[in-house]
Design a protein around this motif. Structure first.
Motif, mmCIF file in Angstrom:
data_model
loop_
_atom_site.group_PDB
_atom_site.id
_atom_site.type_symbol
_atom_site.label_atom_id
_atom_site.label_comp_id
_atom_site.label_asym_id
_atom_site.label_seq_id
_atom_site.Cartn_x
_atom_site.Cartn_y
_atom_site.Cartn_z
ATOM 1 N N SER A 1 0.860 -1.192 0.000
ATOM 2 C CA SER A 1 0.000 0.000 0.000
ATOM 3 C C SER A 1 0.889 1.232 0.000
ATOM 4 O O SER A 1 2.085 1.171 0.298
ATOM 5 N N GLY A 2 0.277 2.378 -0.341
ATOM 6 C CA GLY A 2 1.039 3.625 -0.354
ATOM 7 C C GLY A 2 2.215 3.596 -1.298
ATOM 8 O O GLY A 2 3.267 4.160 -1.003
ATOM 9 N N PHE A 3 2.023 2.996 -2.477
ATOM 10 C CA PHE A 3 3.160 2.779 -3.368
ATOM 11 C C PHE A 3 2.773 2.999 -4.824
ATOM 12 O O PHE A 3 1.717 2.575 -5.280
ATOM 13 N N VAL A 4 3.651 3.683 -5.556
ATOM 14 C CA VAL A 4 3.602 3.724 -7.015
ATOM 15 C C VAL A 4 5.018 3.455 -7.518
ATOM 16 O O VAL A 4 6.000 3.704 -6.820
ATOM 17 N N GLU A 5 5.108 2.954 -8.740
ATOM 18 C CA GLU A 5 6.417 2.614 -9.291
ATOM 19 C C GLU A 5 6.971 3.797 -10.092
ATOM 20 O O GLU A 5 6.247 4.702 -10.494
ATOM 21 N N GLY A 6 8.273 3.778 -10.324
ATOM 22 C CA GLY A 6 8.950 4.911 -10.925
ATOM 23 C C GLY A 6 8.722 5.103 -12.406
ATOM 24 O O GLY A 6 9.161 6.110 -12.961
ATOM 25 N N ASP B 1 11.136 5.218 -5.060
ATOM 26 C CA ASP B 1 9.718 4.870 -5.112
ATOM 27 C C ASP B 1 9.225 4.284 -3.789
ATOM 28 O O ASP B 1 8.063 4.471 -3.415
ATOM 29 N N MET B 2 10.096 3.600 -3.062
ATOM 30 C CA MET B 2 9.703 3.015 -1.786
ATOM 31 C C MET B 2 9.485 4.079 -0.709
ATOM 32 O O MET B 2 8.863 3.809 0.324
ATOM 33 N N LYS B 3 10.014 5.269 -0.921
ATOM 34 C CA LYS B 3 9.892 6.337 0.074
ATOM 35 C C LYS B 3 8.958 7.460 -0.370
ATOM 36 O O LYS B 3 8.750 8.414 0.386
ATOM 37 N N LEU B 4 8.392 7.379 -1.549
ATOM 38 C CA LEU B 4 7.527 8.450 -2.033
ATOM 39 C C LEU B 4 6.302 8.653 -1.147
ATOM 40 O O LEU B 4 5.747 9.753 -1.088
ATOM 41 N N GLY B 5 5.878 7.613 -0.446
ATOM 42 C CA GLY B 5 4.726 7.738 0.438
ATOM 43 C C GLY B 5 4.908 8.786 1.520
ATOM 44 O O GLY B 5 3.928 9.347 2.027
ATOM 45 N N TYR B 6 6.160 9.078 1.879
ATOM 46 C CA TYR B 6 6.426 10.119 2.869
ATOM 47 C C TYR B 6 6.129 11.508 2.320
ATOM 48 O O TYR B 6 6.089 12.473 3.083
ATOM 49 N N CYS B 7 5.936 11.611 1.015
ATOM 50 C CA CYS B 7 5.632 12.891 0.377
ATOM 51 C C CYS B 7 4.149 13.022 0.045
ATOM 52 O O CYS B 7 3.753 13.929 -0.699
ATOM 53 N N ALA B 8 3.320 12.148 0.583
ATOM 54 C CA ALA B 8 1.904 12.108 0.207
ATOM 55 C C ALA B 8 1.049 13.127 0.941
ATOM 56 O O ALA B 8 -0.175 13.099 0.818
#
Length: 404
Positions: free
Chosen positions: A264-269, A297-304
């Motif tokens: 969850s909370g994930f999109v690919e590059g 991409d594994m850390k992009l959720g912190y920018c949500a």
């Protein structure tokens, strides 16, 4: 006599008042000097701070209300890179200044940025036409240096062309998509060039993104796509969009107890889409020297801009086909039947070198993140707390393959 005494008393009172005023005058002068000194120090401090901010990050302006720097609070300080190294003057250039002015003056509210090579001209043509018809601004990053080969396309003059030989999408994004520069856009599509868009409509896609409050998203991948790495990106035929996946197959198990990427909370590059605020954070997360972007991409959720399990999602009704055509560096060379002869000819498999470099950069990024977390004593992982709370309160359910 009485009149004389009254006049004398009046003169004495006037003289006393004048004396008091004369005694107060030095005190008032001191007060004025102190106030002037305070005003001077305050003004000088503000000027120095403005100059310092300008030198550290010349793109930002305190008057730019579009940028909310509080979105960076979700990242540990040590991982933030607030500047690109564009001042090192790498070999790059921009073309079509006329089209640049036209794009910036248009009423477009959204941006598509794609790294392109001439080998993918036909696919990029179809991709760009889709977005231009939806009134997008388009930036093409030419990693092969070939710009002239695109001039026969009618829309070429309406795009912004940036050239830098053998550079990657993340390298271009860090140096040319500064948050202040692209702050006029509501959404930034940072896509690969090998995406088929026959079943994708940018307008309908954004309607879903806005209605569901997705700050970071991507279109789902057609199940027939090649190069699918995470189940959460696969299209569900029965949903408009989904935020998580349940799957007990494979090495990564996704169940109710699974929190965060890639469940969850994930999109690919390959095809991320960012809101303005999310891109401000994501841009600072991209590392200057880690040009392949592995691990980001594994850390992009912190920018949500909040709970990644709610503000990050995959749109199913508007989906793309990932063709997984690797053009940067050329195709992998076939194995030689005679290894000794291959060594003699110094055959270099460029694609293998890129994969090795990407893996190396991934480990560096992981190490930097862990080090930043340890060093930033004031930062608390917002998702560890939510994960413990979810595990404690939510009843367990049977694991099964299901999208929600």
């Amino acid at each position: 006599m009485a009149v004389f005494l009254l006049k004398k008393r009046s003169v004495l009172l006037d003289g006393g008042t004048c004396g008091v005023k004369m005694r107060q005058l030095p005190f008032m002068c001191i007060i004025c000097i102190v106030m002037l000194f305070i005003v001077y120090r305050t003004t000088n401090y503000q000027y120095q701070q403005t100059e310092l901010e300008s030198r550290l990050d010349p793109f930002y302006s305190s008057k730019d209300s579009r940028l909310d720097m509080r979105s960076l609070n979700s990242l540990p300080r040590g991982i933030i890179q607030a500047r690109s190294d564009l001042e090192l003057k790498p070999l790059w250039s921009t073309t079509s200044s006329k089209s640049k002015a036209k794009a910036s003056n248009s009423s477009s509210n959204n941006l598509l940025a794609v790294p392109v090579g001439i080998k993918q001209k036909s696919n990029v043509d179809a991709l760009v036409k889709k977005f231009l018809s939806a009134n997008f601004t388009v930036i093409l990053f030419h990693y092969d240096g070939n710009v002239d080969g695109w001039e026969d396309l009618k829309w070429s003059k309406d795009a912004i062309h940036i050239v830098a030989h053998n550079q990657t999408k993340w390298w271009f994004a860090k140096r040319f998509l500064h948050p202040a520069v692209v702050s006029i856009y509501d959404y930034i599509f940072l896509w690969d060039e090998d995406l088929g868009v026959e079943n994708f409509d940018p307008g309908r896609y954004l309607e879903i993104v806005k209605s569901e409050g997705l700050e970071i998203s991507q279109p789902a991948l057609d199940p027939n796509s090649t190069g699918i790495h995470h189940r959460i990106t696969i299209r569900s035929r029965t949903n408009r969009f989904h935020r998580r996946v349940y799957d007990i197959r494979g090495s990564t198990k996704c169940s109710d107890e699974s929190e965060g990427p890639p469940c969850s909370g994930f999109v690919e590059g390959m095809a991320p889409v960012f809101s303005r605020s999310a891109w401000l954070c994501a841009w600072h997360l991209i590392q200057n020297d880690l040009v392949h972007g592995w691990g980001v991409d594994m850390k992009l959720g912190y920018c949500a801009q909040g709970d990644r399990s709610k503000k990050v999602g995959v749109v199913d009704s508007e989906y793309v086909v990932h063709q997984s055509i690797q053009t940067l560096g050329g195709q992998s060379l076939k194995k030689d039947s005679n290894p000794e002869e291959s060594v003699k000819r110094h055959v270099v498999d460029v694609r293998s070198e890129i994969r090795r470099q990407s893996t190396y950069e991934l480990q560096i990024f992981k190490d930097r993140w862990e080090r930043a977390v340890k060093q930033d004593k004031n930062w608390a992982d917002p998702f560890k707390t939510s994960q413990r709370r979810r595990q404690w309160y939510q009843p367990r359910r049977k694991s099964k393959v299901q999208l929600r």
